[in-house]
Scaffold this motif. Structure first.
Motif, short mmCIF file in Angstrom:
data_model
loop_
_atom_site.label_atom_id
_atom_site.label_comp_id
_atom_site.label_asym_id
_atom_site.label_seq_id
_atom_site.Cartn_x
_atom_site.Cartn_y
_atom_site.Cartn_z
N THR A 376 -33.65 -23.67 -56.46
CA THR A 376 -35.12 -23.68 -56.45
C THR A 376 -35.69 -22.47 -57.18
OG1 THR A 376 -35.30 -22.46 -54.37
CG2 THR A 376 -35.08 -24.85 -54.23
N ASP A 377 -36.92 -22.63 -57.66
CA ASP A 377 -37.60 -21.52 -58.33
C ASP A 377 -37.74 -20.32 -57.40
OD1 ASP A 377 -37.99 -23.77 -59.88
OD2 ASP A 377 -39.96 -23.16 -60.57
N ARG A 378 -38.12 -20.59 -56.18
CA ARG A 378 -38.35 -19.49 -55.24
C ARG A 378 -37.07 -18.68 -55.03
NH1 ARG A 378 -41.06 -20.93 -49.57
NH2 ARG A 378 -42.70 -21.50 -51.05
N LYS A 382 -36.67 -14.77 -56.68
CA LYS A 382 -36.52 -13.66 -55.75
C LYS A 382 -35.32 -12.79 -56.13
CE LYS A 382 -36.06 -12.63 -50.80
NZ LYS A 382 -35.96 -13.22 -49.44
#
Length: 482
Positions: A376-378, A382
């Motif tokens: 995922t992008d998140r 991070k």
């Protein structure tokens, strides 16, 4: 005196054959005022001309303001901007990518704000954020709206929108139309907070609104495109990569090492970001990378991959499946087209190590999360920003250097070009056309300034001044005394 006439003459359709496009123009006159309307194909032009002839033969009154039958005006007035916007979205949905659907929705949402009959938050009108949420979360997602009533918290807002946007025909009124159009252009040129929008964003939204107006003309909802009656200065866009974001080899290695030090999740992402730096893959291409794409991963030396698809993230409202990502063809490629990319020996090592330690998903996907889900992008953002802070000096971290993962792709393409790889080959590997490649990366190609200055110096330096040879004399001294 009424602004109508029964004196109408309809002329033969004119055909203009340009170098690229042939235009068919319907021509007619109401009273002494000539009118014309261009079309891209003859069938549309002849159909429009036939309707004009039919109305004139029936003795219908024509407007001297629009040049069209009054009955058409009454029909147009029944269609509001909100109703038209939904129809336009439905027409575009099947043929647009998820990200393009989202872009259309963003532009239509801004335009709708400029075409309300009452200001948000006044006279019983919903608040601005409620209106925007109703449009983006329900109205402009054809998949969500199809056959489903709006959710309870949005239903009153949707019902208000159905009654409180202007009639579409108002956009062509002589007195009001230009002001409404300027309101649209002003809104799409600003952010939600009222600050100037990025030039690329404003231009993209203007293209969507213009296409919507052309569609309105196509379905006879408007007699002409109202945007063409208003002058609008196109913002200048930045098309070249800022060389300050491009990492060098030493900085890239520092960053990749720091990624591997961000715990178990970071260890899974070293090769992930390595694919962006060493192979110039876009994030959506790395997310979709599968074992079938890795043509060769030798024990040493160069490998090769053959890309077939990508999974760009657009949001759950805009995909056909309701998932955040939708698998589709490669960017700038037709369905079924592939793109070969060489695998740098250092990336070969990273990929082999990754596969030995983490394996693949059941569908062959190379990069998955700790629980087997997609990357995922998140999650990867991070890790990336934590690694960047650790790997770079305070001065580097405060600069634009590798501020986003996509900058690693920029670094890869710049490295290839500066290594002397021919532009057509780099364009093929990176998935660009040659002209776009050279335009986007013009500022990242080192050595051109020095070489250009050397050539200019050579061309402007006068030839060395030569001294004529002195007459030869004997070295012997003569004594002519008697």
């Amino acid at each position: 005196m009424q602004n109508i006439t029964y004196d109408v003459r309809v002329y033969k359709t004119e055909v203009y054959k340009g170098t690229k496009v042939t235009t068919y123009t319907a021509r007619w006159k109401t009273g002494n005022k000539p009118w014309k309307k261009p079309f891209r194909n003859s069938a549309q032009a002849e159909s429009f001309r036939s309707d004009l002839v039919s109305a004139a033969r029936k003795g219908e009154a024509f407007s001297l303001t629009t040049g069209l039958p009054i009955s058409w005006k009454r029909k147009e007035s029944a269609l509001t901007w909100y109703g038209f916007a939904l129809a336009y979205m439905d027409a575009k949905w099947p043929y647009a990518s998820p990200n393009h659907r989202r872009g259309i929705a963003e532009a239509l949402t801004d335009a709708t704000e400029a075409l309300l009959t009452a200001a948000p938050g006044t006279s019983g009108a919903p608040e601005r954020e409620e209106i925007r949420q109703a449009l983006r979360a329900w109205a402009f997602s054809a998949r969500i709206r199809d056959g489903i009533d709006p959710p309870d918290h949005l239903r009153p807002v949707v019902q208000w929108l159905e009654r409180n946007t202007i009639p579409l025909a108002d956009l062509t009124e002589d007195g009001r139309g230009p002001a409404l159009v300027r309101g649209i252009l002003d809104r799409i040129s600003k952010t939600k907070e009222g600050k100037p929008a990025a030039a690329n964003t404003a231009n993209r939204k203007r293209m969507v609104v213009n296409n919507a107006m052309e569609y309105a003309c196509e379905i006879r909802a408007l007699p002409g495109n109202p945007l063409k009656a208003v002058k609008w200065t196109k913002p200048k866009t930045l098309t070249t990569v800022d060389r300050r974001v491009v990492v060098n080899t030493e900085q890239a290695r520092r960053l990749l090492n720091a990624v591997g030090e961000q715990g178990k999740r970071g260890e899974r992402m070293v090769a992930f970001f390595g694919c962006m730096y060493y192979a110039a893959l876009r994030p959506e291409e790395v997310v979709d990378l599968r074992m079938e794409h890795l043509v060769s991963l030798p024990g040493e030396g160069w490998g090769e991959m053959l890309l077939t698809n990508a999974e760009p993230r657009s949001g759950t409202q805009w995909t056909d499946s309701g998932k955040a990502r939708q698998r589709r063809q490669l960017k700038h490629r037709a369905h079924g087209e592939t793109r070969p990319v060489p695998i740098h020996p250092e990336l070969v090592v990273l990929l082999r190590r990754h596969l030995e330690e983490f394996g693949t998903a059941p569908d062959g996907r190379v990069f998955v999360g700790p629980r087997g889900g997609g990357m995922t992008d998140r999650a990867y953002l991070k890790v990336f920003h934590a690694a960047r802070k650790q790997a770079f000096t305070p001065r580097e971290a405060a600069s634009p250097l590798a501020s986003v993962p996509y900058a690693l792709r920029h670094a890869a393409v710049s490295t290839w070009l500066n290594a002397g790889v021919p532009a057509p080959q780099v364009a093929e590997w990176a998935g660009h056309s040659v002209d776009v490649l050279l335009r986007v990366y013009a500022k990242c190609i080192d050595g051109q300034d020095a070489d250009a200055k050397r050539r200019i110096l050579e061309a402007t330096t006068p030839p060395a001044t030569t001294v004529p040879d002195a007459p030869k004399t004997s070295a012997r001294i003569r004594h002519d005394q008697p």
